[in-house]
Structures are given as C-alpha cells and as structure tokens.
Design a protein around this motif. Structure first.
Motif, mmCIF file in Angstrom:
data_model
loop_
_atom_site.group_PDB
_atom_site.id
_atom_site.type_symbol
_atom_site.label_atom_id
_atom_site.label_comp_id
_atom_site.label_asym_id
_atom_site.label_seq_id
_atom_site.Cartn_x
_atom_site.Cartn_y
_atom_site.Cartn_z
ATOM 1 N N UNK A 187 29.230 29.137 1.132
ATOM 2 C CA UNK A 187 30.279 30.407 1.496
ATOM 3 C C UNK A 187 29.435 31.500 2.447
ATOM 4 N N UNK A 188 28.372 32.053 1.872
ATOM 5 C CA UNK A 188 27.423 33.120 2.394
ATOM 6 C C UNK A 188 27.339 32.780 3.859
ATOM 7 N N UNK A 189 26.512 31.434 3.986
ATOM 8 C CA UNK A 189 26.156 31.119 5.322
ATOM 9 C C UNK A 189 27.376 30.713 6.175
ATOM 10 N N UNK A 190 28.376 30.448 5.782
ATOM 11 C CA UNK A 190 29.502 30.272 6.663
ATOM 12 C C UNK A 190 30.002 31.570 7.146
ATOM 13 N N UNK A 191 30.099 32.583 6.132
ATOM 14 C CA UNK A 191 30.137 33.967 6.232
ATOM 15 C C UNK A 191 29.593 34.527 7.827
ATOM 16 N N UNK A 192 28.129 34.426 7.620
ATOM 17 C CA UNK A 192 27.312 34.745 8.627
ATOM 18 C C UNK A 192 27.754 33.990 9.912
#
Length: 217
Positions: A187-192
């Motif tokens: 999710x963190x990578x998707x947010x970036x």
C-alpha cells in the motif's frame, strides 16, 4: 522507486525524438494507409500487455534472428534492465504519438508556409515555428508516456522478469509485496505510485485546458 523513475525517464527520453517525428508525420500526411499506420501504432494501448511482452520475448530470444544478432554483438537484453526500458518504451510510445500529433494538428500550416517563404528550410521552420506552437501537445504526450512507463507491468514481467535489485520496478514491487502478504508495504508503494501519477495527469489536464482555451480564443 529510484530504479522505476530512472527507467521511466530513460524510456521516455529514448522514444521522444521518434515519437515527435512520427506524430509530426501523421499530422501532416494525408495519403493512403494513414489509418492503418495509426492503428498499428495504437495496438499496444489495446492489446494485453502480456501479449506485447510475449512478442518481445520471442523476438529477442537467443534462437531468433534478432537474438542471434544481439548475441553476436555481445548484447544481452532479456531479463536485464535493458528489457525493462524496452518494454516500458514500447508501451508508452502510442500515448506520446497521439498527444503530440494533436498538438501538431493545431498548428496552422500557413504559418509554416510564411516561414518557408522567408527563407527557412523545412527543418528550421519546424524548430522555429511548428514545435514552439505545438509544445503543449508534445509535453502532454511526454508526461503521459512517462506515467505509462512508470506503471508498466505486464510486458515487463515477461521480457524482464521480476528480479529484485535488477529488473523489479515499482509496479512489480507492489505485486511482489502483495504475493508475500506484505500488504502495508504494498500500500505504501501504491501510494507513492498514485502521487506520481496524479502529478503527471494533473499537469496534462492543465495543459489540455490551456490548449482548449487558446483554441477557443
């Protein structure tokens, strides 16, 4: 993430001169076969990305003519960062061409004709008149191509694999983390990825509205 940004930037830089040239040619050419060429160039937009990746894999395989030629030159492409750039560039190319072509179509040919009558060559008239007037379309296409290259997954995973630290892009990292059950990191990578894509798309929409306002004026 740095690797993904570098790949997307390099892929965009590689296709930029070719995309601008093709877009300009399509905008000015009215001959037979134009529709067929436009259709062929747009195929990566509608084909499953994995189909494009499979074709690339077959073309670049060691047993293929292209693969043998590259092998003779000592160039390895499949499952290397070169394959990531190549797959990203091919998937992004149609977006660059379509937007840049729209920009060139908005340029009044009479302005170019005036430049030619004043002694400019075709190339000089292009860089002094056509390109400055079509820059918003070219920039829009460039940003869209960059965004597409950044999010490329299907073609890349087939021709380059998902090798951490070597060919793993942001999109592949999200998939990999999800497969490992590391949903928070995914999710963190998707947010970036979302923030980068939002910035690029917002900029393209802003430029499109500016182009529309200029055309209405």
């Amino acid at each position: 993430m740095i690797f993904s940004l570098a790949v997307a930037a390099l892929a965009t830089i590689v296709i930029l001169p070719f995309g601008v040239a093709v877009a300009y040619g399509l905008a000015r050419w009215q001959g037979a076969g134009k529709g067929l060429i436009e259709t062929l160039l747009s195929l990566p937009l509608v084909l499953p990305p994995t189909a494009v990746g499979l074709v690339l894999l077959e073309v670049l395989a060691r047993g293929s003519p292209v693969g043998q030629a590259l092998d003779a030159l000592g160039i390895e492409v499949v499952f290397t960062p070169k394959a990531v750039v190549l797959a990203s560039a091919i998937m992004a190319f149609p977006l660059l061409v379509r937007s840049a072509r729209s920009g060139f179509e908005e340029v009044d040919p009479r302005l170019v004709a005036v430049a030619r009558t004043l002694g400019d060559s075709r190339a000089r008239a292009f860089f002094r008149v056509t390109l400055p007037l079509a820059w918003r379309g070219v920039l829009t296409g460039t940003l869209l191509a960059f965004s597409r290259a950044l999010g490329e997954f299907g073609a890349t995973v087939l021709v380059a694999g998902n090798i951490p630290g070597r060919t793993q892009t942001l999109a592949l990292a999200i998939f990999h983390r999800t497969q490992l059950g590391q949903d928070a990191e995914a999710l963190r990578l998707a947010g970036i990825a979302t923030l980068i894509a939002f910035a690029a798309i917002y900029t393209t929409e802003f430029l499109s509205h500016r182009r529309g306002a200029r055309a209405r004026a």
